[in-house]
Motif scaffolding. Structure first.
Motif: not given
Length: 96
Positions: A37-44, A57-68
Protein backbone atom coordinates in the motif's frame (compact mmCIF):
# COMPACT_ATOMS: atom_id res chain seq x y z
CA UNK A 1 -1.67 25.20 13.13
CA UNK A 2 -3.56 23.85 16.09
CA UNK A 3 -5.38 20.58 15.66
CA UNK A 4 -8.66 20.32 17.51
CA UNK A 5 -9.20 17.27 19.71
CA UNK A 6 -11.11 14.44 18.12
CA UNK A 7 -14.72 13.95 19.07
CA UNK A 8 -15.73 10.67 20.70
CA UNK A 9 -17.53 9.76 17.45
CA UNK A 10 -14.33 10.29 15.43
CA UNK A 11 -12.34 8.16 17.85
CA UNK A 12 -14.95 5.40 17.70
CA UNK A 13 -15.06 5.53 13.89
CA UNK A 14 -11.25 5.25 13.81
CA UNK A 15 -11.40 2.20 16.05
CA UNK A 16 -14.02 0.59 13.80
CA UNK A 17 -11.90 1.34 10.73
CA UNK A 18 -8.84 -0.20 12.37
CA UNK A 19 -10.73 -3.32 13.38
CA UNK A 20 -12.19 -3.68 9.88
CA UNK A 21 -8.78 -3.38 8.21
CA UNK A 22 -7.18 -5.74 10.71
CA UNK A 23 -9.91 -8.32 10.09
CA UNK A 24 -9.64 -7.92 6.31
CA UNK A 25 -5.86 -8.36 6.47
CA UNK A 26 -6.35 -11.69 8.25
CA UNK A 27 -3.14 -13.72 8.35
CA UNK A 28 -1.38 -11.56 5.77
CA UNK A 29 1.73 -10.02 7.35
CA UNK A 30 1.45 -6.35 8.31
CA UNK A 31 4.78 -5.58 6.63
CA UNK A 32 3.65 -7.10 3.33
CA UNK A 33 0.35 -5.20 3.42
CA UNK A 34 1.97 -1.89 4.34
CA UNK A 35 4.64 -2.13 1.64
CA UNK A 36 2.07 -3.07 -1.01
CA UNK A 37 0.00 0.00 0.00
CA UNK A 38 3.10 2.24 0.06
CA UNK A 39 2.63 3.17 3.72
CA UNK A 40 4.94 2.47 6.61
CA UNK A 41 4.25 -0.57 8.78
CA UNK A 42 4.09 1.83 11.74
CA UNK A 43 1.33 3.83 10.05
CA UNK A 44 -0.66 0.69 9.31
CA UNK A 45 -0.19 -0.51 12.90
CA UNK A 46 -1.41 2.82 14.28
CA UNK A 47 -4.46 2.81 11.99
CA UNK A 48 -5.32 -0.79 12.90
CA UNK A 49 -5.05 -0.05 16.62
CA UNK A 50 -7.09 3.15 16.34
CA UNK A 51 -4.17 5.42 17.32
CA UNK A 52 -4.64 7.30 14.04
CA UNK A 53 -8.37 7.84 14.12
CA UNK A 54 -8.58 10.07 11.06
CA UNK A 55 -6.04 8.83 8.51
CA UNK A 56 -5.66 10.59 5.18
CA UNK A 57 -8.01 9.45 2.43
CA UNK A 58 -5.20 8.36 0.04
CA UNK A 59 -3.77 6.19 2.81
CA UNK A 60 -7.07 4.42 3.42
CA UNK A 61 -7.69 4.12 -0.32
CA UNK A 62 -4.31 2.45 -0.82
CA UNK A 63 -4.77 0.02 2.08
CA UNK A 64 -8.33 -0.82 1.02
CA UNK A 65 -7.12 -1.48 -2.54
CA UNK A 66 -4.42 -3.87 -1.33
CA UNK A 67 -6.96 -5.68 0.83
CA UNK A 68 -9.55 -5.80 -1.96
CA UNK A 69 -12.05 -3.64 -0.08
CA UNK A 70 -14.49 -1.23 -1.71
CA UNK A 71 -14.22 2.30 -0.30
CA UNK A 72 -18.00 2.67 -0.44
CA UNK A 73 -18.42 -0.47 1.60
CA UNK A 74 -15.69 0.56 4.06
CA UNK A 75 -17.42 3.88 4.62
CA UNK A 76 -20.80 2.21 5.07
CA UNK A 77 -19.36 -0.18 7.65
CA UNK A 78 -17.45 2.39 9.71
CA UNK A 79 -20.25 4.95 9.63
CA UNK A 80 -22.83 2.73 11.32
CA UNK A 81 -21.61 1.81 14.82
CA UNK A 82 -24.44 -0.59 15.52
CA UNK A 83 -23.93 -2.54 12.30
CA UNK A 84 -20.13 -2.70 12.46
CA UNK A 85 -20.03 -3.72 16.10
CA UNK A 86 -22.67 -6.40 15.69
CA UNK A 87 -21.30 -7.93 12.47
CA UNK A 88 -17.94 -9.67 12.84
CA UNK A 89 -18.07 -10.93 9.22
CA UNK A 90 -18.27 -7.44 7.68
CA UNK A 91 -14.76 -7.54 6.20
CA UNK A 92 -15.45 -10.86 4.49
CA UNK A 93 -18.50 -9.37 2.75
CA UNK A 94 -16.62 -6.24 1.76
CA UNK A 95 -13.95 -8.23 -0.06
CA UNK A 96 -16.51 -10.04 -2.20
Amino acid sequence: MVRLPLTPAEVERGQRLGALLRQARGERPMLETALAAHVSPETLRKIETGRIATPAFPTIAAIADVLGLSLDAVWAEISGPERAASDPDAAKRLAS
